[in-house]
Design a protein around this motif. Sequence first.
Motif, PDB file in Angstrom:
ATOM      1  N   VAL A 155       0.827  -1.208   0.000  1.00 46.49           N
ATOM      2  CA  VAL A 155       0.000   0.000   0.000  1.00 46.49           C
ATOM      3  C   VAL A 155       0.863   1.260   0.000  1.00 46.49           C
ATOM      4  N   LEU A 156       2.000   1.206   0.714  1.00 47.62           N
ATOM      5  CA  LEU A 156       2.792   2.413   0.943  1.00 47.62           C
ATOM      6  C   LEU A 156       3.990   2.560   0.012  1.00 47.62           C
ATOM      7  N   HIS A 157       4.190   1.639  -0.914  1.00 48.38           N
ATOM      8  CA  HIS A 157       5.368   1.734  -1.776  1.00 48.38           C
ATOM      9  C   HIS A 157       5.308   3.026  -2.608  1.00 48.38           C
ATOM     10  N   PRO A 158       6.444   3.733  -2.754  1.00 46.01           N
ATOM     11  CA  PRO A 158       6.459   5.007  -3.504  1.00 46.01           C
ATOM     12  C   PRO A 158       5.945   4.896  -4.928  1.00 46.01           C
ATOM     13  N   ASP A 159       6.144   3.733  -5.573  1.00 42.41           N
ATOM     14  CA  ASP A 159       5.673   3.581  -6.947  1.00 42.41           C
ATOM     15  C   ASP A 159       4.152   3.620  -7.051  1.00 42.41           C
ATOM     16  N   LYS A 160       3.463   3.314  -5.943  1.00 44.36           N
ATOM     17  CA  LYS A 160       2.003   3.335  -5.943  1.00 44.36           C
ATOM     18  C   LYS A 160       1.441   4.625  -5.347  1.00 44.36           C
ATOM     19  N   ASN A 161       2.320   5.520  -4.917  1.00 42.48           N
ATOM     20  CA  ASN A 161       1.880   6.795  -4.341  1.00 42.48           C
ATOM     21  C   ASN A 161       2.713   7.937  -4.928  1.00 42.48           C
ATOM     22  N   ARG A 162       2.732   8.035  -6.242  1.00 45.50           N
ATOM     23  CA  ARG A 162       3.583   9.013  -6.924  1.00 45.50           C
ATOM     24  C   ARG A 162       3.151  10.443  -6.640  1.00 45.50           C
ATOM     25  N   ASN A 163       1.888  10.644  -6.285  1.00 44.76           N
ATOM     26  CA  ASN A 163       1.394  12.000  -6.019  1.00 44.76           C
ATOM     27  C   ASN A 163       1.650  12.449  -4.580  1.00 44.76           C
ATOM     28  N   ASP A 164       2.165  11.541  -3.752  1.00 42.28           N
ATOM     29  CA  ASP A 164       2.438  11.870  -2.352  1.00 42.28           C
ATOM     30  C   ASP A 164       3.898  12.302  -2.222  1.00 42.28           C
ATOM     31  N   PRO A 165       4.165  13.557  -1.868  1.00 40.96           N
ATOM     32  CA  PRO A 165       5.567  14.012  -1.752  1.00 40.96           C
ATOM     33  C   PRO A 165       6.329  13.327  -0.620  1.00 40.96           C
ATOM     34  N   ASP A 166       5.601  12.774   0.365  1.00 43.23           N
ATOM     35  CA  ASP A 166       6.249  12.119   1.504  1.00 43.23           C
ATOM     36  C   ASP A 166       6.300  10.604   1.343  1.00 43.23           C
ATOM     37  N   ALA A 167       6.023  10.099   0.140  1.00 40.82           N
ATOM     38  CA  ALA A 167       5.932   8.647  -0.042  1.00 40.82           C
ATOM     39  C   ALA A 167       7.234   7.944   0.308  1.00 40.82           C
ATOM     40  N   THR A 168       8.365   8.523  -0.098  1.00 40.77           N
ATOM     41  CA  THR A 168       9.658   7.894   0.202  1.00 40.77           C
ATOM     42  C   THR A 168       9.934   7.878   1.694  1.00 40.77           C
ATOM     43  N   ARG A 169       9.657   9.005   2.372  1.00 37.55           N
ATOM     44  CA  ARG A 169       9.858   9.059   3.831  1.00 37.55           C
ATOM     45  C   ARG A 169       8.985   8.043   4.553  1.00 37.55           C
ATOM     46  N   VAL A 170       7.761   7.889   4.090  1.00 34.96           N
ATOM     47  CA  VAL A 170       6.842   6.941   4.718  1.00 34.96           C
ATOM     48  C   VAL A 170       7.349   5.517   4.561  1.00 34.96           C
ATOM     49  N   PHE A 171       7.816   5.185   3.342  1.00 33.21           N
ATOM     50  CA  PHE A 171       8.301   3.819   3.107  1.00 33.21           C
ATOM     51  C   PHE A 171       9.581   3.556   3.904  1.00 33.21           C
ATOM     52  N   GLN A 172      10.439   4.564   4.017  1.00 34.20           N
ATOM     53  CA  GLN A 172      11.642   4.425   4.836  1.00 34.20           C
ATOM     54  C   GLN A 172      11.271   4.146   6.289  1.00 34.20           C
ATOM     55  N   ALA A 173      10.271   4.856   6.792  1.00 37.79           N
ATOM     56  CA  ALA A 173       9.838   4.653   8.173  1.00 37.79           C
ATOM     57  C   ALA A 173       9.286   3.250   8.369  1.00 37.79           C
ATOM     58  N   LEU A 174       8.571   2.729   7.365  1.00 35.30           N
ATOM     59  CA  LEU A 174       8.030   1.380   7.451  1.00 35.30           C
ATOM     60  C   LEU A 174       9.145   0.338   7.489  1.00 35.30           C
ATOM     61  N   VAL A 175      10.137   0.497   6.601  1.00 35.20           N
ATOM     62  CA  VAL A 175      11.269  -0.436   6.572  1.00 35.20           C
ATOM     63  C   VAL A 175      12.037  -0.388   7.889  1.00 35.20           C
ATOM     64  N   ASN A 176      12.243   0.826   8.392  1.00 37.84           N
ATOM     65  CA  ASN A 176      12.954   0.990   9.666  1.00 37.84           C
ATOM     66  C   ASN A 176      12.194   0.304  10.791  1.00 37.84           C
ATOM     67  N   ALA A 177      10.874   0.459  10.817  1.00 34.19           N
ATOM     68  CA  ALA A 177      10.066  -0.156  11.874  1.00 34.19           C
ATOM     69  C   ALA A 177      10.165  -1.677  11.819  1.00 34.19           C
ATOM     70  N   TYR A 178      10.087  -2.235  10.619  1.00 33.61           N
ATOM     71  CA  TYR A 178      10.175  -3.691  10.475  1.00 33.61           C
ATOM     72  C   TYR A 178      11.524  -4.215  10.954  1.00 33.61           C
ATOM     73  N   GLU A 179      12.586  -3.526  10.572  1.00 33.22           N
ATOM     74  CA  GLU A 179      13.916  -4.014  10.939  1.00 33.22           C
ATOM     75  C   GLU A 179      14.204  -3.814  12.414  1.00 33.22           C
ATOM     76  N   ARG A 180      13.674  -2.763  13.008  1.00 30.31           N
ATOM     77  CA  ARG A 180      13.896  -2.543  14.432  1.00 30.31           C
ATOM     78  C   ARG A 180      13.178  -3.583  15.285  1.00 30.31           C
ATOM     79  N   ILE A 181      12.074  -4.135  14.770  1.00 31.62           N
ATOM     80  CA  ILE A 181      11.354  -5.158  15.538  1.00 31.62           C
ATOM     81  C   ILE A 181      11.923  -6.549  15.246  1.00 31.62           C
ATOM     82  N   SER A 182      12.121  -6.856  13.959  1.00 27.86           N
ATOM     83  CA  SER A 182      12.574  -8.198  13.598  1.00 27.86           C
ATOM     84  C   SER A 182      14.034  -8.429  13.949  1.00 27.86           C
TER      85      SER A 182
END
Length: 572
Positions: A155-182
């Motif tokens: 849902v949050l991948h930048p390629d699917k949210n091209r109109n969202d200027p914060d899409a990259t930051r959001v995806f980075q935060a998601l990846v960071n959250a996954y790695e910090r837990i796993s």
Amino acid sequence: IGELKSRLKELGMSQGGDKGTLECRIAKGEESAKLGLQTADGDPVHQLKLPKLKPYAARAGISPIGTLDEIMFQYIEFLKKNNPGADTGGEGASGGAAKRTGSGNGSGASGISGRVLQLAEEDDFVGIINLGGANVTASSSVAVLRKAYLKLSLVLHPDKNRNDPDATRVFQALVNAYERISQPELVEEVKVRKGKKKAAAISRSNEGCKRTKIRCPRCKNSWSETSVEGNPDYFYNFMMTGIRSFNCATCLFEFGCMTAIHNCPFCKCSFEYHPSDFHRKITCGGKGCNKIFGFHMFHCSDRVMKNLKEEIQVLREKQAISTEQKRRRAESFRRRRKGNDDANAETAFLMGLANECPRCGISLADLDDKDEIDHLRNCNDEVKIAANKRKKKAAEQKTEKKKQKQDLQEDVTAKAAWDLLGASNENMWMLTDGALQKECAEQGIDTKGKDNCDMISGLVRSRESQVLTKYKGTKGRAKVTAESLPSNLHTMTAAQLRAVAASHGIKVGRNKRKIDIIELLQAEQEETRPLMITAESVEYVKPGTPKDEVIEVESGSESEYSGSESEYEPDE
């Protein structure tokens, strides 16, 4: 950790566990305190002990089996859903359950994106992963965490949210959250004097951790439990992280962490293990065994790690050659086997080259000499033939299962070696196809119909455009240096060389020959330039050399160093 424990003491909560567990417990405790969640008897939920919490959880329809954190977190979520004021009054570390999944009520990806950034500022990593509708905790298995992460990444991948200027930051935060837990945080910043870079130190508590028993999958004997084998303690780290495989001292069979048999330190039952669990605390999943344990991490000196990196680099280069040899043998075997396999098997039985009848499975030793033809003519017992087919199918399934485990072991070893060497783009050629597919899936890259070169190119582009927490790529083509290229370039195939080029951001056509790709890679090196020879002179230009110091060698004559009085006279 001391500060975290002090805060937990103020909240009246348990102070045991690693750093990630303490942070998650504080977040839930502060949320419960802010919302004023209490039991029917007026006791604060976050201060309940396990014996007192279980009856309340059971009455709420929550399983009372589990750790204190697991039951308490579920009970807090239950109270939030059934408390009218919880959803409106809670803006704490985790927020309400309805808020986490509320983005599905018409707000779409934009609503989730805003919530992700808000939770990222509060370091609520569990809350981010749960935005997709999951209900994970810090102690959830890697498989459950990964499933929730992948669902949300679609849902949050930048390629699917091209109109969202914060899409990259959001995806980075998601990846960071996954790695910090796993993968619980291992790197702690070390304070140094102002003006210097911060150093990184690896640290992890071994509280509640055990050195689990590892057994050989062939002879079932224990591995490295005695000093007879001569393995130092830190070899356990290398085995459990998948960096290296080892040979059994009894049967000499080579195995790694994915093919080995792992036993629970409490119930002694075997359990499935993955290197992602090495820095986590898990349960074995055995019947009646709910005890949590971790895996002991032994100290390893810097000198040993340096030698290990050099050894792994050489091993991966050798593995590339071995993998290509196996591929060629498999291809040759497939070409030889073209035709009717049943007819070939019967021919081999008639010639005495097969030990069993291909139809009923009777042994050649049970037949008299030259009775093979008569047996095949009269071999029509449907019961025996069906039984033999089932036997063959079971043997094929067993062989396929072993092959899958071995392939998974190779994928894990390649990924662990890549991570150990810095997880850089330039070393991505080391990854196997399975490891590349997993990396692509985690970053939302489609792998359908793509070979390893295409997958590497996609990963390199993705890592250049998204500066993720784990990766430190720079935009543009990577520098090609002697250190970034494998030392055995000339022994690699054209397909492997294309993978090396793709790792450096260089696209090579499929019609290029092996020698062409090698020359292209060598020409891309920035530290040295090739020696250019013409009919009139030889000119060598060293990077950074002034023009008046260029060396010119005239063909068939003396050589002079421009700007110098010295002369060079060639041997006759």
